[in-house]
Design a protein around this motif. Structure first.
Motif, mmCIF file in Angstrom:
data_model
loop_
_atom_site.group_PDB
_atom_site.id
_atom_site.type_symbol
_atom_site.label_atom_id
_atom_site.label_comp_id
_atom_site.label_asym_id
_atom_site.label_seq_id
_atom_site.Cartn_x
_atom_site.Cartn_y
_atom_site.Cartn_z
ATOM 1 N N GLY A 62 0.786 -1.229 0.000
ATOM 2 C CA GLY A 62 0.000 0.000 0.000
ATOM 3 C C GLY A 62 0.813 1.272 0.000
ATOM 4 O O GLY A 62 0.248 2.374 0.060
ATOM 5 N N TYR A 63 2.152 1.144 -0.063
ATOM 6 C CA TYR A 63 3.000 2.329 -0.097
ATOM 7 C C TYR A 63 3.200 2.783 -1.549
ATOM 8 O O TYR A 63 2.721 2.144 -2.485
ATOM 9 N N ALA A 64 3.920 3.875 -1.731
ATOM 10 C CA ALA A 64 4.096 4.445 -3.074
ATOM 11 C C ALA A 64 5.578 4.574 -3.395
ATOM 12 O O ALA A 64 6.170 5.648 -3.245
ATOM 13 N N PRO A 65 6.223 3.489 -3.837
ATOM 14 C CA PRO A 65 7.638 3.560 -4.176
ATOM 15 C C PRO A 65 7.863 4.287 -5.504
ATOM 16 O O PRO A 65 7.027 4.242 -6.406
ATOM 17 N N VAL A 66 9.016 4.964 -5.595
ATOM 18 C CA VAL A 66 9.394 5.647 -6.823
ATOM 19 C C VAL A 66 10.254 4.686 -7.643
ATOM 20 O O VAL A 66 11.212 4.120 -7.115
ATOM 21 N N PRO A 67 9.930 4.470 -8.926
ATOM 22 C CA PRO A 67 10.771 3.598 -9.763
ATOM 23 C C PRO A 67 12.229 4.044 -9.696
ATOM 24 O O PRO A 67 12.533 5.241 -9.799
ATOM 25 N N SER A 68 13.136 3.084 -9.498
ATOM 26 C CA SER A 68 14.520 3.431 -9.192
ATOM 27 C C SER A 68 15.511 2.820 -10.168
ATOM 28 O O SER A 68 15.366 1.677 -10.599
ATOM 29 N N ASP A 69 16.547 3.609 -10.490
ATOM 30 C CA ASP A 69 17.688 3.128 -11.253
ATOM 31 C C ASP A 69 18.930 3.034 -10.377
ATOM 32 O O ASP A 69 20.032 2.892 -10.879
ATOM 33 N N ALA A 70 18.745 3.117 -9.071
ATOM 34 C CA ALA A 70 19.870 3.081 -8.138
ATOM 35 C C ALA A 70 19.819 1.806 -7.303
ATOM 36 O O ALA A 70 19.114 0.850 -7.644
ATOM 37 N N HIS A 128 6.352 12.369 4.340
ATOM 38 C CA HIS A 128 5.648 11.133 3.976
ATOM 39 C C HIS A 128 6.509 10.141 3.194
ATOM 40 O O HIS A 128 5.977 9.170 2.649
ATOM 41 N N TYR A 129 7.856 10.373 3.139
ATOM 42 C CA TYR A 129 8.743 9.479 2.392
ATOM 43 C C TYR A 129 9.902 9.004 3.275
ATOM 44 O O TYR A 129 10.400 9.738 4.134
ATOM 45 N N PHE A 142 18.681 1.726 -4.224
ATOM 46 C CA PHE A 142 17.784 2.075 -3.129
ATOM 47 C C PHE A 142 16.422 2.427 -3.701
ATOM 48 O O PHE A 142 16.268 2.611 -4.923
ATOM 49 N N VAL A 143 15.454 2.522 -2.808
ATOM 50 C CA VAL A 143 14.089 2.884 -3.215
ATOM 51 C C VAL A 143 13.569 3.942 -2.257
ATOM 52 O O VAL A 143 13.601 3.764 -1.034
ATOM 53 N N LEU A 144 13.081 5.034 -2.820
ATOM 54 C CA LEU A 144 12.362 6.049 -2.054
ATOM 55 C C LEU A 144 10.888 5.670 -2.102
ATOM 56 O O LEU A 144 10.342 5.450 -3.180
ATOM 57 N N PHE A 145 10.260 5.569 -0.935
ATOM 58 C CA PHE A 145 8.854 5.179 -0.939
ATOM 59 C C PHE A 145 8.023 6.139 -0.108
ATOM 60 O O PHE A 145 8.418 6.580 0.972
ATOM 61 N N GLY A 146 6.858 6.494 -0.643
ATOM 62 C CA GLY A 146 5.944 7.416 0.010
ATOM 63 C C GLY A 146 4.727 6.688 0.532
ATOM 64 O O GLY A 146 4.682 5.463 0.622
ATOM 65 N N GLY A 147 3.723 7.480 0.887
ATOM 66 C CA GLY A 147 2.501 6.907 1.436
ATOM 67 C C GLY A 147 2.548 6.714 2.931
ATOM 68 O O GLY A 147 1.730 5.969 3.490
ATOM 69 N N LEU A 148 3.491 7.390 3.608
ATOM 70 C CA LEU A 148 3.626 7.246 5.059
ATOM 71 C C LEU A 148 2.851 8.355 5.778
ATOM 72 O O LEU A 148 2.945 9.532 5.419
#
Length: 381
Positions: free
Chosen positions: A307-315, A347-348, A317-323
């Protein structure tokens, strides 16, 4: 999470523009899963350790002498490594320092300073602005897209317009970007270069080896662009964060100007030896990159499912929102032995892609926290 500025009377002696600032610092805690600083979770392979020790053994008796000021053999090895990507790079185009942060410092010392400006597109790597400040370079925070369909991305038109407005001496573009993981197209770099005829354009590719297939490197644009710089590091994909070796590729003329600001013999004999040994085993050192990318993609998939909102990543790591509250979730994870990074975006949080076991640990702990940590979608905007 940053260390505090001086509180004593000595603070009055500090440069006025540094007063009230806080030092860079990510928590270094003893936890079960340290997933906050984008380190490679895999140790240096035994075979490479043995070669490093042999290289050091050959060099140690000569520590009574200064190291090779031009780090010639290392530059040749770095140029050969970069050339493996298909774009020829010569040793004269390469510069190195104690981590990519020192390389960035050299760039700002040479091309920034009092009365000069640098622009970067935030959120991005915080050290760009911090080093700008420490070199008395005015920092201009450019903007990334806040369109939900293109969140945290850059487009050529917006970048060019912001650069023209800022009239900077240095432009920073992170690709893949930290902390968002987003990469940029070469059209963005080309637009930035064209819009800043009086500036050095720096493309920070610290996480370049983790990019998804088809993601281009700005190394392919170096020919004919004497103001373009591409920075890299051995801290991430090479699993050599403790080795402190960062480097750049640029026009030989620009590299030559960096000699004006570097400290004498700035790269120790030991640093050069360890990096050369690692580069001799580049394939082995990079053998974990594929596994890390799998865990990164797994994080995106599973965070979405939770249910979170991760940002598609090329690294890596993953930045995820929805907090609902990033600080509360960060502490809840830490209380259960999992350390991630609060990057200051409401929220990230950001999580490093570690081993499969570390990824499982993080996901299980996060799932166990329950839905109360999720942001009510109606409150998201």
């Amino acid at each position: 999470m940053a260390e505090q500025s001086p509180r004593s009377g000595l603070g009055a002696l500090l440069r006025e523009d540094l007063r009230g600032e806080t030092a860079y610092g990510a928590p270094q805690l003893s936890v079960r899963a340290a997933l906050n600083t984008n380190e490679n979770s895999y140790p240096v392979p035994d075979e490479v350790v043995a070669d490093m020790l042999a290289e050091l053994a050959a060099e140690l008796p000569g520590l009574n002498r200064y190291p090779d000021r031009e780090f010639t053999a290392l530059r040749e090895a770095l140029a050969a490594y970069l050339s493996r990507g298909g774009t020829p790079v010569e040793a004269g185009q390469v510069w190195a320092g104690n981590g990519s942060n020192e390389v960035l410092l050299h760039l700002l010392q040479a091309f920034g300073g009092t009365g000069r400006r640098a622009i970067g597109f935030t959120p991005s790597y915080s050290m760009h602005s911090i080093i700008a400040t420490t070199t008395a370079t005015q920092w201009i925070a450019g903007k990334r897209s806040d369109d939900p369909a293109r969140l945290f991305t850059l487009d050529p038109e917006s970048v060019a317009a912001q650069i023209v407005s800022a009239d900077p001496n240095i432009v920073f573009i992170c690709s893949p970007n930290n902390p968002t993981g987003t990469a940029v197209g070469l059209d963005v770099v080309e637009a930035a270069y064209a819009a800043a005829p009086g500036a050095v354009v720096v493309v920070d590719e610290a996480y370049g080896e983790f990019a998804r297939a088809g993601t281009p490197s700005a190394l392919t644009l170096l020919a004919g662009r004497e103001r373009l710089v591409v920075t890299r590091t051995m801290s991430k994909a090479f699993a050599l964060a403790g080795g402190r070796l960062g480097y750049l590729a640029a026009d030989p003329g620009l590299v030559d100007l960096l000699r004006l600001v570097r400290m004498p013999y700035h790269l120790s004999t030991q640093s050069q030896a360890v990096a050369r040994a690692a580069l001799r085993h580049a394939d082995l050192m990079l053998s974990t990159v594929g596994v890390v990318k799998e865990q990164r993609d797994r994080l995106v998939t599973e965070l979405t499912r939770l249910g979170y909102a991760p940002v598609p990543s090329d690294a890596n790591f993953v930045l995820f929102g929805g907090l609902a509250d990033a600080a509360v979730t960060w502490q809840a994870l830490l209380d259960r032995g999992v350390l991630v990074r609060d990057v200051g975006i409401p929220h990230y949080l950001r999580v490093t892609a570690g081993t499969p076991e570390e990824t499982t640990d993080f996901l299980e702990v996060l799932a166990a926290l329950g839905p109360e940590h999720l942001l009510d979608r109606g409150e998201a905007n």
